[in-house]
Design an enzyme around this catalytic site. Structure first.
Site, PDB file in Angstrom:
ATOM      1  N   SER A 193       1.066  -1.217  -0.030  1.00  0.00           N
ATOM      2  CA  SER A 193      -0.141   0.011  -0.237  1.00  0.00           C
ATOM      3  C   SER A 193       0.800   1.342  -0.191  1.00  0.00           C
ATOM      4  O   SER A 193       1.843   1.253   0.803  1.00  0.00           O
ATOM      5  CB  SER A 193      -0.962   0.284   1.143  1.00  0.00           C
ATOM      6  OG  SER A 193      -1.870   1.442   0.916  1.00  0.00           O
ATOM      7  N   VAL A 229       7.609   2.409   4.100  1.00  0.00           N
ATOM      8  CA  VAL A 229       8.327   2.030   2.930  1.00  0.00           C
ATOM      9  C   VAL A 229       7.835   1.654   2.034  1.00  0.00           C
ATOM     10  O   VAL A 229       8.565   2.457   0.725  1.00  0.00           O
ATOM     11  CB  VAL A 229       8.662   0.515   3.894  1.00  0.00           C
ATOM     12  CG1 VAL A 229       9.818  -0.163   2.903  1.00  0.00           C
ATOM     13  CG2 VAL A 229       9.568   0.769   5.097  1.00  0.00           C
ATOM     14  N   CYS A 230       6.863   1.857   1.729  1.00  0.00           N
ATOM     15  CA  CYS A 230       6.290   1.865  -0.020  1.00  0.00           C
ATOM     16  C   CYS A 230       6.510   3.083  -0.374  1.00  0.00           C
ATOM     17  O   CYS A 230       6.332   3.156  -2.103  1.00  0.00           O
ATOM     18  CB  CYS A 230       4.727   0.921   0.139  1.00  0.00           C
ATOM     19  SG  CYS A 230       4.167  -0.368   0.872  1.00  0.00           S
ATOM     20  N   ALA A 231       5.898   4.364   0.010  1.00  0.00           N
ATOM     21  CA  ALA A 231       6.249   5.869  -0.410  1.00  0.00           C
ATOM     22  C   ALA A 231       7.825   5.590  -0.290  1.00  0.00           C
ATOM     23  O   ALA A 231       7.691   6.449  -1.637  1.00  0.00           O
ATOM     24  CB  ALA A 231       5.385   6.056   0.430  1.00  0.00           C
TER      25      ALA A 231
END
Length: 164
Positions: A52, A57-59
């Site tokens: 997501s 971490v995804c960003a």
């Protein structure tokens, strides 16, 4: 083996293997139009998969590929999650993401199934695991990283070097 905070997690779907023809899958773009990834496109494709965009971490992973993608010739870079296209668009706008196209697998999870990256039996069950795929212009899978610990970032340099 994939873990989430140290606990083993299973993956669902068909495993995509290096050297195979990368499955062509239709996803949903920010304007709700269909957009395909995989298969022969005449360009390299970096497919950046995240659980997501609404996590740190995804960003970071998406921002990093956005920066590194700016210098790559003949390359399309995608970020794929199950986030709704509206949320992906808001994230990309807020973060200034211009070199990565956000696509959603929310409708059918066809991408997750075709590439073997749907999370099973974990608190994140049903989301996509953290992964990176690189596809050559002829549609062959030339690089794959299923990140072993979902809370860790991928190896950006290895993915970029698969193209160089």
């Amino acid at each position: 083996m994939v873990t989430f905070k140290g606990a083993p997690v299973s993956l669902k779907g068909k495993e995509a293997k290096i050297g195979d023809n990368a499955p062509k899958v239709e996803l949903v773009a920010g304007d709700l139009s269909p957009k395909s990834v995989g298969g022969a496109s005449g360009k390299y494709q970096i497919i950046n998969v995240v659980p997501s965009l609404d996590t740190g971490v995804c960003a970071t992973q998406t921002r990093t590929f956005n920066q590194k993608a700016a210098s790559l010739a003949n390359t399309e870079v995608f970020v794929i999650s199950l986030d709704l296209p509206f949320a992906q668009g808001r994230f990309c706008s807020t973060e200034g993401i211009k070199n990565v196209l956000a696509l959603s697998d929310f409708k059918s999870k066809a991408f997750g199934e075709a590439y073997g990256v749907v999370l099973g039996d974990s608190p994140l069950e049903g989301l996509l695991t953290r992964a990176v795929f690189v596809i050559d212009p002829q549609g062959k899978l030339i690089y794959k990283e299923i990140v072993s610990e979902i809370t860790n970032e991928p190896n950006y340099e290895n993915a970029i070097n698969a193209i160089k």
